[in-house]
Design an enzyme around this catalytic site. Structure first.
Site, mmCIF file in Angstrom:
data_model
loop_
_atom_site.group_PDB
_atom_site.id
_atom_site.type_symbol
_atom_site.label_atom_id
_atom_site.label_comp_id
_atom_site.label_asym_id
_atom_site.label_seq_id
_atom_site.Cartn_x
_atom_site.Cartn_y
_atom_site.Cartn_z
ATOM 1 N N CYS A 1 46.283 34.279 31.514
ATOM 2 C CA CYS A 1 45.356 34.531 32.626
ATOM 3 C C CYS A 1 46.120 34.802 33.916
ATOM 4 C CB CYS A 1 44.414 33.345 32.822
ATOM 5 S SG CYS A 1 43.307 33.071 31.415
ATOM 6 N N THR A 2 47.156 34.043 34.169
ATOM 7 C CA THR A 2 47.962 34.244 35.369
ATOM 8 C C THR A 2 48.577 35.639 35.353
ATOM 9 O OG1 THR A 2 48.430 31.882 35.548
ATOM 10 C CG2 THR A 2 49.925 33.380 36.718
#
Length: 150
Positions: free
Chosen positions: A37-38
């Site tokens: 996600c990052t």
């Protein structure tokens, strides 16, 4: 496509109404601070000019609490709204069909909505796999907006 209202990382209400008035990209992601996600959101931030130049509003949504999203946005330098679908837990993700009821989080689904509130395109991937940014560019083209080409 139906409208919604969620709080961003600062607790401010963000509304997506039908029709929306401007094109919007709604990016659902499982968890703040997770590696995939990052990386995905960092890629969106790096390419934010593509969305801005096309006049498209970028909204990222997870079931994380607004305080976690605020810390995530600050630590990673995200300059777009991170919306909390915390309570009722995953209600908006459910309406978009990306909430994982068994595991309790939003899956990876991206929805491109034109200025009239009409869903134009969807980009998805498996939970542990990042979405391909080239699919974002193709979906932006589906919105009939100007997208810079290499």
């Amino acid at each position: 496509m139906s409208g919604f209202e969620l709080s961003n990382q600062f607790g401010e209400p963000v509304r997506l109404l039908d029709p929306v008035g401007v094109p919007v990209v709604v990016v659902f992601f499982p968890f703040a601070f997770s590696s995939v996600c990052t990386g995905e959101l960092a890629q969106l931030q790096e390419n934010r000019g593509v969305f801005d130049d096309a006049g498209v509003r970028l909204l990222a949504v997870s079931t994380d609490h607004k305080y976690a999203l605020r810390s995530f946005a600050q630590s990673e330098g995200f300059g777009f709204d991170l919306l909390s679908d915390f309570w009722p837990h995953g209600a908006v993700a459910s309406r978009f069909g990306v909430f994982d009821d068994e595991r309790g989080f939003a899956g990876r689904g991206t929805f491109f909505v034109d200025g009239g509130g009409v869903l134009r395109s969807v980009v998805t991937s498996e939970t542990g796999e990042a979405r391909d940014f080239r699919e974002y560019l193709a979906a932006l083209a589906d919105l009939k907006v100007s997208v810079p080409h290499d």
